[in-house]
Design a protein around this motif. Structure first.
Motif, short mmCIF file in Angstrom:
data_model
loop_
_atom_site.label_atom_id
_atom_site.label_comp_id
_atom_site.label_asym_id
_atom_site.label_seq_id
_atom_site.Cartn_x
_atom_site.Cartn_y
_atom_site.Cartn_z
N PRO A 23 0.83 -1.21 0.00
CA PRO A 23 0.00 0.00 0.00
C PRO A 23 0.86 1.26 0.00
O PRO A 23 1.94 1.29 0.57
N LEU A 24 0.35 2.29 -0.63
CA LEU A 24 1.05 3.57 -0.65
C LEU A 24 1.02 4.18 0.75
O LEU A 24 0.01 4.09 1.45
N PRO A 25 2.12 4.78 1.18
CA PRO A 25 2.15 5.37 2.53
C PRO A 25 1.19 6.54 2.64
O PRO A 25 1.09 7.37 1.74
N ARG A 26 0.51 6.61 3.77
CA ARG A 26 -0.42 7.71 4.05
C ARG A 26 -0.08 8.27 5.44
O ARG A 26 -0.68 7.88 6.44
N PRO A 27 0.87 9.19 5.50
CA PRO A 27 1.27 9.73 6.80
C PRO A 27 0.14 10.56 7.43
O PRO A 27 -0.66 11.18 6.74
N ARG A 94 5.92 10.19 2.83
CA ARG A 94 4.99 10.23 1.70
C ARG A 94 5.66 9.80 0.41
O ARG A 94 5.09 9.06 -0.39
N PHE A 95 6.88 10.26 0.18
CA PHE A 95 7.63 9.92 -1.04
C PHE A 95 9.03 9.43 -0.66
O PHE A 95 10.03 10.12 -0.90
N PRO A 96 9.13 8.28 -0.01
CA PRO A 96 10.43 7.84 0.50
C PRO A 96 11.47 7.58 -0.58
O PRO A 96 12.64 7.92 -0.41
N LEU A 97 11.05 7.00 -1.70
CA LEU A 97 12.01 6.70 -2.75
C LEU A 97 12.51 7.97 -3.43
O LEU A 97 13.71 8.12 -3.72
N ALA A 98 11.61 8.91 -3.70
CA ALA A 98 12.01 10.18 -4.32
C ALA A 98 12.94 10.96 -3.39
O ALA A 98 13.93 11.57 -3.85
N VAL A 99 12.66 10.96 -2.10
CA VAL A 99 13.53 11.63 -1.14
C VAL A 99 14.91 10.99 -1.13
O VAL A 99 15.94 11.69 -1.08
N LEU A 100 14.96 9.68 -1.21
CA LEU A 100 16.26 8.99 -1.25
C LEU A 100 17.05 9.39 -2.49
O LEU A 100 18.26 9.61 -2.43
N TRP A 101 16.38 9.52 -3.63
CA TRP A 101 17.07 9.92 -4.86
C TRP A 101 17.58 11.36 -4.75
O TRP A 101 18.67 11.68 -5.24
N ALA A 131 11.89 1.37 4.97
CA ALA A 131 10.76 1.11 5.86
C ALA A 131 9.41 1.43 5.24
O ALA A 131 8.43 0.73 5.51
N TYR A 132 9.34 2.46 4.39
CA TYR A 132 8.04 2.96 3.94
C TYR A 132 7.78 2.83 2.45
O TYR A 132 6.63 2.93 2.05
N SER A 133 8.79 2.64 1.64
CA SER A 133 8.56 2.64 0.19
C SER A 133 7.85 1.37 -0.25
O SER A 133 8.29 0.26 0.09
N PRO A 134 6.75 1.49 -1.01
CA PRO A 134 6.09 0.29 -1.54
C PRO A 134 6.81 -0.28 -2.75
O PRO A 134 6.51 -1.40 -3.16
N HIS A 135 7.74 0.46 -3.33
CA HIS A 135 8.51 -0.01 -4.48
C HIS A 135 9.78 -0.69 -3.95
O HIS A 135 10.85 -0.06 -3.86
N ARG A 136 9.67 -1.94 -3.59
CA ARG A 136 10.76 -2.60 -2.88
C ARG A 136 12.02 -2.78 -3.71
O ARG A 136 13.11 -2.43 -3.25
N PRO A 137 11.97 -3.32 -4.94
CA PRO A 137 13.23 -3.51 -5.68
C PRO A 137 14.00 -2.22 -5.94
O PRO A 137 15.20 -2.15 -5.63
N PRO A 138 13.38 -1.16 -6.49
CA PRO A 138 14.17 0.07 -6.68
C PRO A 138 14.61 0.71 -5.38
O PRO A 138 15.68 1.33 -5.32
#
Length: 245
Positions: A23-27, A94-101, A131-138
């Motif tokens: 599921p998409l994170p909903r803080p 909310r956007f864990p993968l984008a923040v990581l990039w 912990a929060y990203s639903p896109h596990r492989p990337p």
């Protein structure tokens, strides 16, 4: 025709990589407030570090001449990198993968002689993506790239924590772990109570259904017996009298 299976496999692999696996994170507003505070704390610390690094005199070989100040443009660039890396943490749930990039890019463009400029943002962003990203492989691949970039590929030493911050490194994880354990225990107890209440409701519903079925069967049996007795009575009354001998 021979390339069709390969294309299908690549398409399937791309779908598995790009589509979310959860599921998409909903803080909640409280989560946003906490993340903003974390971003502010890390931002203030890294901006001060960037300013202190920019104001530090450059090393001079020998004793001839006054110390030379570092370039002001480099200091401004370091401050911009620190602000960008820390400000992105406000949206880490909310956007864990984008923040990581964003933090990874800030780490790539930051000078190698300023390890603390993005190190703390890297730690928080890597944890948030895992912990929060639903896109596990990337997300896992990006965390691996970030670890290699910080620990292996960059020719710089990891930041040393000042002595006055050492108690915080011990107390803060303990407090966070204790709070997480308490929250988990409370949620576990609430879940058990909900399960017990649901089981009781199901048992009561089953008991009511059994009682209702028994009452229905009893009514049907009563109606059938009453009907047969009534038919027998009518037939007995309608039969002709037997002649007397």
């Amino acid at each position: 025709m021979t390339n069709a299976p390969v294309v299908d496999r690549l398409r399937t692999w791309a779908t598995l990589v790009t589509l979310p696996t959860g599921p998409l994170p909903r803080p909640t507003p409280r989560n946003y407030a906490f993340d903003v505070v974390v971003a502010l704390v890390i931002g203030v610390a890294t901006v001060r570090y960037a300013i202190d690094t920019g104001d530090r005199p450059a090393p001079v070989i020998g004793m001839m001449g006054p110390p030379v100040e570092l370039d002001t443009g480099a200091a401004i660039g370091a401050v911009v990198v620190a602000v960008a890396a820390s400000a992105a943490l406000a949206l880490r749930r909310r956007f864990p993968l984008a923040v990581l990039w964003v933090v990874l890019y800030a780490t790539l463009v930051s000078p190698s002689d300023t390890p603390r400029l993005t190190f703390y943002a890297c730690v928080v962003a890597a944890y948030s993506a895992a912990a929060y990203s639903p896109h596990r492989p990337p997300a896992l691949a990006s965390v691996a790239v970030l670890v290699l970039e910080v620990a292996v590929f960059r020719d710089s030493e990891l930041p040393i924590v000042p002595d006055e911050y050492a108690p915080l490194l011990v107390l803060v994880p303990l407090v966070v772990a204790a709070n997480g354990l308490r929250t988990w225990k409370v949620r576990t107890d609430e879940g058990r109570a909900q399960v017990s209440a649901l089981e009781r409701e199901q048992a009561e519903a089953l008991h009511r259904a059994v009682e209702h079925e028994r009452a229905r069967i009893a009514r049907e049996l009563h109606d059938v017996v009453t009907h047969h007795v009534s038919v027998m009575t009518i037939q007995a009354g309608a039969a002709p009298p037997r002649p007397r001998a």
